[in-house]
Design a protein around this motif. Structure first.
Motif, short mmCIF file in Angstrom:
data_model
loop_
_atom_site.label_atom_id
_atom_site.label_comp_id
_atom_site.label_asym_id
_atom_site.label_seq_id
_atom_site.Cartn_x
_atom_site.Cartn_y
_atom_site.Cartn_z
N ALA A 115 0.84 -1.20 0.00
CA ALA A 115 0.00 0.00 0.00
C ALA A 115 0.87 1.24 0.00
CB ALA A 115 -0.91 0.01 1.22
N TRP A 161 1.20 5.07 1.51
CA TRP A 161 0.78 5.75 2.73
C TRP A 161 0.95 7.25 2.57
CZ3 TRP A 161 -0.51 3.10 7.42
CH2 TRP A 161 -0.39 1.70 7.33
N GLY A 203 -13.21 6.98 4.75
CA GLY A 203 -12.67 5.90 5.57
C GLY A 203 -12.63 6.20 7.06
N LYS A 248 -9.64 1.55 13.67
CA LYS A 248 -8.71 2.19 12.74
C LYS A 248 -7.46 2.70 13.46
CE LYS A 248 -12.30 3.48 9.45
NZ LYS A 248 -12.90 2.21 9.48
N TYR A 278 -6.64 5.26 7.65
CA TYR A 278 -7.91 5.39 6.95
C TYR A 278 -7.70 5.10 5.46
CZ TYR A 278 -8.68 7.98 11.24
OH TYR A 278 -8.74 8.33 12.56
N ILE A 279 -8.65 4.35 4.87
CA ILE A 279 -8.56 4.01 3.45
C ILE A 279 -9.72 4.67 2.72
CG2 ILE A 279 -8.51 2.16 1.74
CD1 ILE A 279 -7.47 0.31 3.96
N ARG A 325 -12.11 5.84 -0.50
CA ARG A 325 -12.53 5.18 -1.73
C ARG A 325 -13.60 6.02 -2.42
NH1 ARG A 325 -16.01 0.15 0.74
NH2 ARG A 325 -17.39 1.42 2.01
N HIS A 368 -10.49 2.23 -5.25
CA HIS A 368 -9.50 2.71 -4.29
C HIS A 368 -8.43 3.51 -5.03
CE1 HIS A 368 -11.34 -0.53 -1.91
NE2 HIS A 368 -11.07 0.28 -0.91
N HIS A 419 -3.84 -0.04 -2.66
CA HIS A 419 -4.64 1.08 -2.19
C HIS A 419 -3.74 2.10 -1.48
CE1 HIS A 419 -4.58 -2.02 0.92
NE2 HIS A 419 -4.54 -1.04 1.79
N THR A 420 -4.30 3.25 -1.19
CA THR A 420 -3.57 4.30 -0.46
C THR A 420 -4.20 4.46 0.91
OG1 THR A 420 -2.98 5.44 -2.50
CG2 THR A 420 -2.87 6.71 -0.48
N ILE A 421 -3.36 4.58 1.91
CA ILE A 421 -3.80 4.71 3.30
C ILE A 421 -3.36 6.06 3.83
CG2 ILE A 421 -3.60 3.79 5.64
CD1 ILE A 421 -2.96 1.06 4.33
#
Length: 159
Positions: A25, A27, A60, A99, A108-109, A111, A144, A152-154
């Motif tokens: 992922a 970040w 998220g 979380k 937090y993700i 979308r 995402h 995905h990006t967090i």
């Protein structure tokens, strides 16, 4: 065909740094108790299914931004741009917030989902007219934010 979200990117505001591909992922990391991000994306809708009727960003963190009852024909030169500020929960709330289960940060993700005039949504498989109810019930998938090879990006707020 379901609509598509394209060119989905996230930029960190002041105090944020992008760290690429940590355990599959990307970040966006903030070493403070808040962080502002900007999401940009384009909507692509089949010409027979225009207009775009809704877009939603699930940040998220329990909040979302939604524009519904739209009647717009998407244009690649006019992306959607949304900004959100994440804030850390109180120290007490961090103890029970899933979380924030790591012990030193909350993650937090975000979308995105768009919907066309036929009630088809992005992120859903091409189910075909014979299998589609037309009532929005197929709108259960999301797009995402992906950078490079990540899944995905967090957004991460350290404490």
């Amino acid at each position: 065909k379901p609509p598509r979200v394209e060119n989905l990117t996230m930029k960190a505001g002041r105090g944020g740094a992008l760290s690429l591909d940590i355990n599959g992922a990307d970040w966006v990391i903030f070493d403070q108790d808040y962080g502002k991000v900007t999401i940009t994306f384009n909507s692509v809708v089949d010409p027979e299914q225009v207009p775009l009727t809704r877009y939603t960003v699930d940040w998220g963190d329990g909040s979302s931004s939604e524009e519904s009852s739209l009647k717009i024909a998407p244009q690649s030169s006019l992306p959607h741009v949304l900004t959100h500020t994440y804030t850390l929960p109180s120290p007490e709330d961090r103890l029970t917030d899933p979380k924030c289960s790591s012990g030193d940060y909350c993650a937090y993700i975000p979308r995105v989902q768009i919907e066309d005039n036929w009630n088809w949504c992005s992120g859903t498989p091409d189910v075909g007219l014979e299998n589609y109810s037309g009532d929005g019930s197929a709108c259960n998938s999301w797009d995402h934010i992906i950078s490079g090879q990540s899944t995905h990006t967090i957004v991460r707020l350290n404490y």
